[in-house]
Design a protein around this motif. Structure first.
Motif, mmCIF file in Angstrom:
data_model
loop_
_atom_site.group_PDB
_atom_site.id
_atom_site.type_symbol
_atom_site.label_atom_id
_atom_site.label_comp_id
_atom_site.label_asym_id
_atom_site.label_seq_id
_atom_site.Cartn_x
_atom_site.Cartn_y
_atom_site.Cartn_z
ATOM 1 N N GLN A 34 -6.769 10.890 12.343
ATOM 2 C CA GLN A 34 -7.426 9.887 12.673
ATOM 3 C C GLN A 34 -8.219 8.887 13.202
ATOM 4 O O GLN A 34 -8.780 8.108 13.090
ATOM 5 N N LYS A 35 -8.890 10.296 11.962
ATOM 6 C CA LYS A 35 -10.752 9.890 12.004
ATOM 7 C C LYS A 35 -10.867 8.865 10.354
ATOM 8 O O LYS A 35 -11.742 7.460 9.887
ATOM 9 N N ILE A 36 -9.711 8.712 10.090
ATOM 10 C CA ILE A 36 -9.349 7.637 8.382
ATOM 11 C C ILE A 36 -9.482 6.558 9.229
ATOM 12 O O ILE A 36 -8.124 6.003 10.190
ATOM 13 N N PRO A 37 -9.807 5.181 8.287
ATOM 14 C CA PRO A 37 -9.651 3.902 8.802
ATOM 15 C C PRO A 37 -8.500 3.372 8.134
ATOM 16 O O PRO A 37 -8.174 3.476 7.102
ATOM 17 N N ASP A 38 -8.081 2.286 9.357
ATOM 18 C CA ASP A 38 -6.706 1.707 8.995
ATOM 19 C C ASP A 38 -6.441 1.522 7.590
ATOM 20 O O ASP A 38 -5.144 1.841 7.769
ATOM 21 N N GLY A 39 -7.478 0.172 6.694
ATOM 22 C CA GLY A 39 -7.234 0.278 5.769
ATOM 23 C C GLY A 39 -6.694 1.468 4.734
ATOM 24 O O GLY A 39 -6.142 0.916 4.021
ATOM 25 N N GLN A 40 -7.301 2.237 5.085
ATOM 26 C CA GLN A 40 -7.392 3.508 3.998
ATOM 27 C C GLN A 40 -6.011 3.924 3.853
ATOM 28 O O GLN A 40 -4.748 4.430 3.272
ATOM 29 N N LEU A 41 -5.108 4.395 5.337
ATOM 30 C CA LEU A 41 -3.349 4.193 5.523
ATOM 31 C C LEU A 41 -3.246 3.472 4.918
ATOM 32 O O LEU A 41 -2.118 4.203 5.000
ATOM 33 N N ARG A 42 -3.094 2.596 5.682
ATOM 34 C CA ARG A 42 -2.383 1.619 5.151
ATOM 35 C C ARG A 42 -2.526 1.363 3.908
ATOM 36 O O ARG A 42 -1.359 0.852 2.561
ATOM 37 N N ILE A 43 -3.583 1.441 2.214
ATOM 38 C CA ILE A 43 -3.368 1.707 1.517
ATOM 39 C C ILE A 43 -2.294 2.837 1.013
ATOM 40 O O ILE A 43 -1.375 3.062 -0.030
ATOM 41 N N LEU A 44 -2.763 3.968 1.793
ATOM 42 C CA LEU A 44 -2.005 5.151 0.740
ATOM 43 C C LEU A 44 -0.740 5.199 1.585
ATOM 44 O O LEU A 44 0.380 5.326 0.602
ATOM 45 N N GLY A 45 -0.354 4.287 2.920
ATOM 46 C CA GLY A 45 1.561 3.890 2.963
ATOM 47 C C GLY A 45 2.024 3.433 2.124
ATOM 48 O O GLY A 45 3.364 3.844 0.929
ATOM 49 N N LEU A 46 0.907 2.106 1.518
ATOM 50 C CA LEU A 46 1.830 1.563 0.113
ATOM 51 C C LEU A 46 1.573 1.891 -1.361
ATOM 52 O O LEU A 46 2.896 2.021 -1.624
ATOM 53 N N LEU A 47 0.817 2.493 -0.759
ATOM 54 C CA LEU A 47 1.048 3.460 -2.362
ATOM 55 C C LEU A 47 2.130 4.796 -2.275
ATOM 56 O O LEU A 47 2.963 4.101 -3.156
ATOM 57 N N SER A 48 2.185 5.035 -1.525
ATOM 58 C CA SER A 48 3.271 6.326 -1.443
ATOM 59 C C SER A 48 5.331 5.703 -1.297
ATOM 60 O O SER A 48 5.407 5.842 -1.964
ATOM 61 N N MET A 49 4.543 4.913 -0.739
ATOM 62 C CA MET A 49 6.317 3.951 -0.980
ATOM 63 C C MET A 49 6.140 3.593 -2.047
ATOM 64 O O MET A 49 7.951 3.577 -2.543
ATOM 65 N N CYS A 50 5.494 2.386 -2.916
ATOM 66 C CA CYS A 50 6.259 1.842 -4.694
ATOM 67 C C CYS A 50 6.274 3.734 -5.528
ATOM 68 O O CYS A 50 7.301 3.339 -6.111
ATOM 69 N N VAL A 51 5.442 4.866 -5.516
ATOM 70 C CA VAL A 51 5.456 5.845 -6.011
ATOM 71 C C VAL A 51 7.534 6.446 -5.569
ATOM 72 O O VAL A 51 7.917 6.463 -6.339
#
Length: 61
Positions: A34-51
């Motif tokens: 919950q403390k991680i900014p939304d932008g970083q979570l979106r990047i992490l989600g995108l990277l996870s989907m790409c992998v």
């Protein structure tokens, strides 16, 4: 469709395992997320989907 439901079942096992194995750690991880900014979570989600897409492509029959 049978393969799809098998995949969903396996996904549910993998997703549920940390909650079963160490629920106290999962609570602290959720609080930390919950403390991680939304932008970083979106990047992490995108990277996870790409992998995941890459793995599905590479190991497709």
């Amino acid at each position: 469709m049978r393969w799809f439901f098998c995949l969903i079942g396996l996904l549910m096992i993998v997703e549920g395992l940390p909650y079963f194995a160490c629920p106290d750690k999962m609570k602290s991880w959720m609080a930390a997320i919950q403390k991680i900014p939304d932008g970083q979570l979106r990047i992490l989600g995108l990277l996870s989907m790409c992998v995941g897409l890459l793995l599905a492509y590479l190991f497709n029959e």
